[in-house]
Design an enzyme around this catalytic site. Structure first.
Site, PDB file in Angstrom:
ATOM      1  N   ALA A  65       0.821  -1.120  -0.068  1.00 18.81           N
ATOM      2  CA  ALA A  65       0.201  -0.026   0.124  1.00 18.81           C
ATOM      3  C   ALA A  65       0.892   1.220  -0.055  1.00 18.81           C
ATOM      4  O   ALA A  65       1.946   1.233   0.300  1.00 18.81           O
ATOM      5  CB  ALA A  65      -0.861  -0.202   1.189  1.00 18.81           C
ATOM      6  N   GLY A 109       1.009  -4.830   0.906  1.00 19.59           N
ATOM      7  CA  GLY A 109      -0.507  -5.187   0.144  1.00 19.59           C
ATOM      8  C   GLY A 109      -0.245  -5.707  -1.079  1.00 19.59           C
ATOM      9  O   GLY A 109      -1.081  -6.094  -1.841  1.00 19.59           O
ATOM     10  N   GLU A 112      -0.513  -9.279  -0.582  1.00 23.12           N
ATOM     11  CA  GLU A 112      -1.937  -9.608  -0.352  1.00 23.12           C
ATOM     12  C   GLU A 112      -2.641  -9.343  -1.635  1.00 23.12           C
ATOM     13  O   GLU A 112      -3.636 -10.529  -1.930  1.00 23.12           O
ATOM     14  CB  GLU A 112      -2.406  -8.621   0.434  1.00 23.12           C
ATOM     15  CG  GLU A 112      -1.815  -8.916   1.900  1.00 23.12           C
ATOM     16  CD  GLU A 112      -2.099  -7.666   2.990  1.00 23.12           C
ATOM     17  OE1 GLU A 112      -1.835  -6.621   2.594  1.00 23.12           O
ATOM     18  OE2 GLU A 112      -2.400  -7.785   4.100  1.00 23.12           O
ATOM     19  N   GLU A 132       4.809  -5.220   6.777  1.00 18.33           N
ATOM     20  CA  GLU A 132       4.115  -4.332   7.593  1.00 18.33           C
ATOM     21  C   GLU A 132       4.583  -3.813   8.768  1.00 18.33           C
ATOM     22  O   GLU A 132       4.398  -2.813   9.360  1.00 18.33           O
ATOM     23  CB  GLU A 132       2.691  -4.608   7.433  1.00 18.33           C
ATOM     24  CG  GLU A 132       1.910  -4.557   6.337  1.00 18.33           C
ATOM     25  CD  GLU A 132       1.900  -5.704   5.426  1.00 18.33           C
ATOM     26  OE1 GLU A 132       2.810  -6.748   5.741  1.00 18.33           O
ATOM     27  OE2 GLU A 132       1.022  -6.053   4.636  1.00 18.33           O
TER      28      GLU A 132
END
Ligand code: CAA
Length: 258
Positions: A65, A109, A112, A132
């Site tokens: 992200a 992310g 993911e 993260e």
């Protein structure tokens, strides 16, 4: 349709969607996730498309992200706007097969998002990780749920708690990816796999994907019962008639439009 943060191509019956924010290693921001949803839904609804490939660049599938975009978010912002929830999971509603083609970094992310694809083919340059914890947050797009389901608790805990990055060979060994190919052949190889899938019955591919995904959400007996219903109902479809007749007539089946 043109996009700011994606490059989209069609190769025969296969759609190729490239994440494209090269300066930020394809860090996943709001605009990119909105555009990705639009592109995925467009191809899912297009009868000329039988398979979708999601990829990034040679350097990065996606490095997570977008940290620069979220650094100043507050909890009221993320909760009110349903950050992640509002636009990261469009891919899970796509009915046609989605192959992830991963080269370079698939972190946070990015890992993911890759795990939301139906299966992954990796370049030998691929690196997967859930770092993260190093930026002070737990994963937010399914990393604590999909990673253990994919690779088991020991490897998932190791990766999630230490932020260790694994290479393509280890990712294949532990079952995170289905195949590893030379980096300079990634797109060629994945397109060939996509074309193979798209040459067969799209309806059956949708049923298989649906049934496999249910196996993660249901009991074994309920899952097998669902599969049995799909199998029995297949005898009312043109795919079954064409596929089985073609076998007996010793010719290639023609699943066009099926
Ligand atoms: N967000 C925003 N920008 C990012 C980014 C990210 N996740 N990852 C890389 N970038 C940017 C860098 O800031 C840098 O930008 P500038 O050139 O403007 O400085 C550019 O991409 C290139 O990155 P590096 O210079 O760091 O490249 P490198 O080759 O030295 O390192 C890397 C590559 C190891 C991937 C490193 O960039 C890195 O660690 N990135 C962050 C990975 C990360 O922590 N991801 C998890 C994010 S949180 C998350 O994803 C939450 C969730 O679960 C949903």
């Amino acid at each position: 349709m043109s996009y700011q943060d994606l490059i989209v191509e069609v190769h025969d019956k296969v759609a190729l969607i490239r994440l494209n924010r090269p300066k930020a290693l394809n860090a996943l921001n709001d605009n990119m996730m909105n555009e990705l949803g639009e592109a995925l839904y467009k191809f899912d609804a297009d009868p000329a498309i039988g398979c979708i490939i999601l990829t990034g660049s040679e350097k990065a599938f996606a490095a997570g992200a977008d940290i620069a975009a979220m650094v100043d978010y507050t909890y009221p912002d993320t909760h009110r706007d349903n950050y992640i929830g509002r636009n990261w999971e469009h891919i899970l509603r796509v009915r046609k097969p989605v192959i992830g083609a991963v080269a370079g970094f698939a972190l946070g992310g990015g890992c993911e998002l890759a795990m939301m694809c139906d299966f992954l083919i990796a370049a030998d340059s691929a690196k997967f990780g859930q770092p993260e914890i190093k930026v002070g947050v737990p994963p937010g797009a399914g990393g604590t749920q999909r990673l253990p389901r994919a690779v088991g608790k020991a490897k998932a805990m190791d990766m999630l708690l230490t932020a260790r990055t694994i290479d393509a060979a280890e990712a294949e060994r532990i079952g995170l990816v289905s195949r590893v190919v030379p980096a300079d052949k990634l797109i060629e190889e994945v397109l060939a796999v996509g074309k193979q899938i798209a040459s067969m019955s799209t309806s059956v591919a949708i049923q298989i994907k649906d049934a496999v995904n249910r196996s993660f959400e249901t009991t074994l007996s309920q899952g097998v019962s669902y599969e049995r219903q799909l199998f029995q109902s297949a005898f009312g479809t043109p795919s079954q008639k064409e596929g089985m007749k073609a076998f007996l007539e010793k010719r290639l089946p023609n699943f066009e439009g099926l």
